[in-house]
Design a protein around this motif. Structure first.
Motif, PDB file in Angstrom:
ATOM      1  N   MET A   1       0.843  -1.208   0.000  1.00  0.00           N
ATOM      2  CA  MET A   1       0.000   0.000   0.000  1.00  0.00           C
ATOM      3  C   MET A   1       0.876   1.254   0.000  1.00  0.00           C
ATOM      4  SD  MET A   1      -2.531   1.600   2.670  1.00  0.00           S
ATOM      5  CE  MET A   1      -4.080   0.846   2.923  1.00  0.00           C
ATOM      6  N   ASN A   2       0.404   2.280  -0.641  1.00  0.00           N
ATOM      7  CA  ASN A   2       1.120   3.543  -0.673  1.00  0.00           C
ATOM      8  C   ASN A   2       1.372   4.025   0.753  1.00  0.00           C
ATOM      9  OD1 ASN A   2       1.452   6.422  -0.631  1.00  0.00           O
ATOM     10  ND2 ASN A   2       0.886   6.387  -2.797  1.00  0.00           N
ATOM     11  N   LYS A   3       2.643   4.410   1.036  1.00  0.00           N
ATOM     12  CA  LYS A   3       2.958   4.788   2.419  1.00  0.00           C
ATOM     13  C   LYS A   3       2.310   6.105   2.818  1.00  0.00           C
ATOM     14  CE  LYS A   3       7.220   6.951   1.141  1.00  0.00           C
ATOM     15  NZ  LYS A   3       8.539   7.184   1.041  1.00  0.00           N
ATOM     16  N   HIS A   4       1.773   6.827   1.845  1.00  0.00           N
ATOM     17  CA  HIS A   4       1.123   8.102   2.173  1.00  0.00           C
ATOM     18  C   HIS A   4      -0.378   7.948   2.378  1.00  0.00           C
ATOM     19  CE1 HIS A   4       4.919   9.966   1.492  1.00  0.00           C
ATOM     20  NE2 HIS A   4       4.994   9.401   0.308  1.00  0.00           N
ATOM     21  N   ILE A   5      -0.854   6.685   2.327  1.00  0.00           N
ATOM     22  CA  ILE A   5      -2.275   6.442   2.594  1.00  0.00           C
ATOM     23  C   ILE A   5      -2.391   5.629   3.870  1.00  0.00           C
ATOM     24  CG2 ILE A   5      -4.421   5.429   1.758  1.00  0.00           C
ATOM     25  CD1 ILE A   5      -3.352   5.566  -1.043  1.00  0.00           C
ATOM     26  N   GLN A   6      -3.207   6.116   4.794  1.00  0.00           N
ATOM     27  CA  GLN A   6      -3.481   5.352   6.007  1.00  0.00           C
ATOM     28  C   GLN A   6      -4.956   5.044   6.017  1.00  0.00           C
ATOM     29  OE1 GLN A   6      -2.362   8.138   9.105  1.00  0.00           O
ATOM     30  NE2 GLN A   6      -0.986   6.584   9.871  1.00  0.00           N
ATOM     31  N   SER A   7      -5.292   3.778   6.155  1.00  0.00           N
ATOM     32  CA  SER A   7      -6.699   3.449   6.252  1.00  0.00           C
ATOM     33  C   SER A   7      -6.916   2.789   7.593  1.00  0.00           C
ATOM     34  CB  SER A   7      -7.090   2.523   5.110  1.00  0.00           C
ATOM     35  OG  SER A   7      -8.460   2.624   4.903  1.00  0.00           O
ATOM     36  N   GLN A   8      -7.913   3.249   8.285  1.00  0.00           N
ATOM     37  CA  GLN A   8      -8.143   2.783   9.638  1.00  0.00           C
ATOM     38  C   GLN A   8      -8.662   1.349   9.662  1.00  0.00           C
ATOM     39  OE1 GLN A   8     -11.874   3.526  10.888  1.00  0.00           O
ATOM     40  NE2 GLN A   8     -11.388   4.332  12.898  1.00  0.00           N
ATOM     41  N   THR A   9      -8.164   0.562  10.581  1.00  0.00           N
ATOM     42  CA  THR A   9      -8.700  -0.780  10.765  1.00  0.00           C
ATOM     43  C   THR A   9      -9.760  -0.720  11.863  1.00  0.00           C
ATOM     44  OG1 THR A   9      -7.116  -1.338  12.459  1.00  0.00           O
ATOM     45  CG2 THR A   9      -6.475  -1.818  10.180  1.00  0.00           C
ATOM     46  N   LYS A  10     -10.447  -1.815  12.072  1.00  0.00           N
ATOM     47  CA  LYS A  10     -11.522  -1.851  13.072  1.00  0.00           C
ATOM     48  C   LYS A  10     -11.033  -1.429  14.460  1.00  0.00           C
ATOM     49  CE  LYS A  10     -14.726  -5.259  11.377  1.00  0.00           C
ATOM     50  NZ  LYS A  10     -15.155  -6.617  11.459  1.00  0.00           N
ATOM     51  N   GLN A  11      -9.845  -1.838  14.793  1.00  0.00           N
ATOM     52  CA  GLN A  11      -9.350  -1.589  16.150  1.00  0.00           C
ATOM     53  C   GLN A  11      -8.873  -0.152  16.362  1.00  0.00           C
ATOM     54  OE1 GLN A  11      -8.373  -4.339  14.323  1.00  0.00           O
ATOM     55  NE2 GLN A  11      -9.953  -5.518  15.375  1.00  0.00           N
ATOM     56  N   GLN A  12      -8.471   0.507  15.283  1.00  0.00           N
ATOM     57  CA  GLN A  12      -7.875   1.836  15.445  1.00  0.00           C
ATOM     58  C   GLN A  12      -8.961   2.893  15.564  1.00  0.00           C
ATOM     59  OE1 GLN A  12      -5.558   1.398  11.738  1.00  0.00           O
ATOM     60  NE2 GLN A  12      -3.999   2.510  12.868  1.00  0.00           N
ATOM     61  N   TYR A  13      -9.231   3.335  16.776  1.00  0.00           N
ATOM     62  CA  TYR A  13     -10.272   4.348  16.935  1.00  0.00           C
ATOM     63  C   TYR A  13      -9.686   5.743  17.012  1.00  0.00           C
ATOM     64  CZ  TYR A  13     -14.016   0.981  17.558  1.00  0.00           C
ATOM     65  OH  TYR A  13     -14.927  -0.005  17.368  1.00  0.00           O
ATOM     66  N   SER A  14      -8.392   5.838  17.224  1.00  0.00           N
ATOM     67  CA  SER A  14      -7.856   7.191  17.331  1.00  0.00           C
ATOM     68  C   SER A  14      -6.867   7.445  16.211  1.00  0.00           C
ATOM     69  CB  SER A  14      -7.180   7.386  18.674  1.00  0.00           C
ATOM     70  OG  SER A  14      -6.005   6.622  18.683  1.00  0.00           O
ATOM     71  N   SER A  52       4.507  10.840  -4.051  1.00  0.00           N
ATOM     72  CA  SER A  52       5.730  11.562  -3.691  1.00  0.00           C
ATOM     73  C   SER A  52       5.585  12.313  -2.367  1.00  0.00           C
ATOM     74  CB  SER A  52       6.129  12.520  -4.821  1.00  0.00           C
ATOM     75  OG  SER A  52       5.157  13.532  -4.928  1.00  0.00           O
ATOM     76  N   GLY A  53       4.425  12.212  -1.730  1.00  0.00           N
ATOM     77  CA  GLY A  53       4.269  12.813  -0.399  1.00  0.00           C
ATOM     78  C   GLY A  53       3.880  14.286  -0.413  1.00  0.00           C
ATOM     79  N   ILE A  54       3.528  14.823  -1.591  1.00  0.00           N
ATOM     80  CA  ILE A  54       3.069  16.225  -1.638  1.00  0.00           C
ATOM     81  C   ILE A  54       1.759  16.336  -0.853  1.00  0.00           C
ATOM     82  CG2 ILE A  54       2.185  18.039  -3.177  1.00  0.00           C
ATOM     83  CD1 ILE A  54       4.239  17.159  -5.251  1.00  0.00           C
ATOM     84  N   TRP A  55       0.971  15.281  -0.889  1.00  0.00           N
ATOM     85  CA  TRP A  55      -0.183  15.206   0.010  1.00  0.00           C
ATOM     86  C   TRP A  55      -0.286  13.792   0.549  1.00  0.00           C
ATOM     87  CZ3 TRP A  55      -5.157  12.765  -1.046  1.00  0.00           C
ATOM     88  CH2 TRP A  55      -5.244  12.155  -2.311  1.00  0.00           C
ATOM     89  N   ASN A  56      -0.983  13.617   1.646  1.00  0.00           N
ATOM     90  CA  ASN A  56      -1.187  12.280   2.198  1.00  0.00           C
ATOM     91  C   ASN A  56      -2.641  12.143   2.623  1.00  0.00           C
ATOM     92  OD1 ASN A  56      -1.405  12.931   5.212  1.00  0.00           O
ATOM     93  ND2 ASN A  56       0.455  13.991   4.585  1.00  0.00           N
ATOM     94  N   LEU A  57      -3.064  10.908   2.767  1.00  0.00           N
ATOM     95  CA  LEU A  57      -4.482  10.635   2.982  1.00  0.00           C
ATOM     96  C   LEU A  57      -4.695   9.700   4.162  1.00  0.00           C
ATOM     97  CD1 LEU A  57      -7.472  10.599   1.929  1.00  0.00           C
ATOM     98  CD2 LEU A  57      -6.800   8.678   0.481  1.00  0.00           C
ATOM     99  N   LYS A  58      -5.607  10.107   5.041  1.00  0.00           N
ATOM    100  CA  LYS A  58      -6.048   9.184   6.093  1.00  0.00           C
ATOM    101  C   LYS A  58      -7.557   9.051   5.984  1.00  0.00           C
ATOM    102  CE  LYS A  58      -6.123   8.496  11.082  1.00  0.00           C
ATOM    103  NZ  LYS A  58      -5.375   7.246  11.202  1.00  0.00           N
ATOM    104  N   THR A  59      -8.030   7.824   5.831  1.00  0.00           N
ATOM    105  CA  THR A  59      -9.484   7.616   5.784  1.00  0.00           C
ATOM    106  C   THR A  59      -9.918   6.862   7.036  1.00  0.00           C
ATOM    107  OG1 THR A  59      -9.155   5.590   4.530  1.00  0.00           O
ATOM    108  CG2 THR A  59      -9.720   7.548   3.268  1.00  0.00           C
TER     109      THR A  59
END
Ligand code: ADE
Length: 254
Positions: A1-14, A52-59
């Motif tokens: 997975m792209n290192k600039h994308i973070q997708s939350q798993t069930k356990q990660q509430y914060s 390239s890290g110009i932007w990053n994404l957390k969903t």
């Protein structure tokens, strides 16, 4: 997975926003459909900028903040009416989980102020944005007020959810981030710069099906070309967008 994308798993509430992440423009998206992201923003210019890290994404999946076993995030509207409303407690908990993510809190909604190029420019200067994508009939009014969500509409029509609007808003501002476009003239010569729509564009072949490119564009006379572009931009704006034209004429007189 792209290192600039973070997708939350069930356990990660914060949120796990930390020092090493603090580069680039931070997009935080709360949604019931995390797989819609980055979607088209993972391709082409925006996709390269994401890599390239110009932007990053957390969903974050809003459903993970539901308090009950049934994982429901909506309920019937008080006073009746069609459809369901997103519960304020769920929305609030989800927003609290991303309290450390930077930028304004946006809520795409047809009731919002209309998104435009100047708003895109303002957002691109922020360190990021948190976008809460509603579904059903919308959010409980109390949490919109309590969390000071800025309602933003992408036009006078109703979408089935905030996600496509979030993608459009992000697309418009990502291309403005430094390093995304190869040339900065692309930004100064496009529609809405100086309050006008863009002039018509032509490329090779010069003669296509007997239709010849306007001669002035191949004349090599830069001053004349510039004047032609301005006149064409004015003419198109006057015909197609009387609202923009009125504003343009007002500013011209100043
Ligand atoms: N959600 C539903 N319709 C919308 C619109 N027109 N703009 C932004 N968000 C929306």
């Amino acid at each position: 997975m792209n290192k600039h994308i973070q997708s939350q798993t069930k356990q990660q509430y914060s949120s796990s926003f930390c020092e090493k992440d603090k580069t680039g423009w931070h997009a935080t998206v709360l949604t019931l459909f995390p797989t819609m992201f980055p979607g088209p923003l993972g391709l082409s210019l925006a996709g390269k900028a994401l890599n390239s890290g110009i932007w990053n994404l957390k969903t974050l999946d809003i459903r993970n903040f539901a308090p009950n076993k049934s994982r429901s995030v909506d309920d019937y509207p008080f006073g009746g009416g069609s459809g369901m409303v997103m519960r304020p407690d769920v929305v609030d908990t989800a927003l609290e989980a991303v309290a450390d993510r930077p930028g304004p809190r946006l809520y795409p909604s047809p009731r919002g102020a209309i998104f435009d190029q100047s708003w895109a420019k303002i957002l691109a200067k922020e360190p990021g944005a948190v976008i809460f994508c509603g579904r059903y009939e919308g959010l409980d009014e109390r949490v919109i007020k309590a969390r000071k969500l800025k309602e933003v509409s992408i036009g006078d029509f109703v979408l089935s959810g905030g996600e496509p609007a979030a993608l459009i808003i992000m697309d418009a501002l990502i291309r403005l981030l430094p390093g995304v476009l190869r040339t900065t003239t692309a930004l100064t010569e496009e529609s809405f710069e100086n309050g006008l729509l863009e002039y018509p564009l032509y490329t090779h072949p010069r003669n296509w099906n007997g239709i010849i490119v306007p001669e002035i564009l191949t004349s090599g006379d830069h001053a004349k070309v510039k004047a032609w572009k301005r006149l064409e931009a004015e003419s198109i704006t006057r015909k197609r967008r009387p609202d923009l034209w009125k504003q343009y004429m007002k500013n011209k007189d100043k």
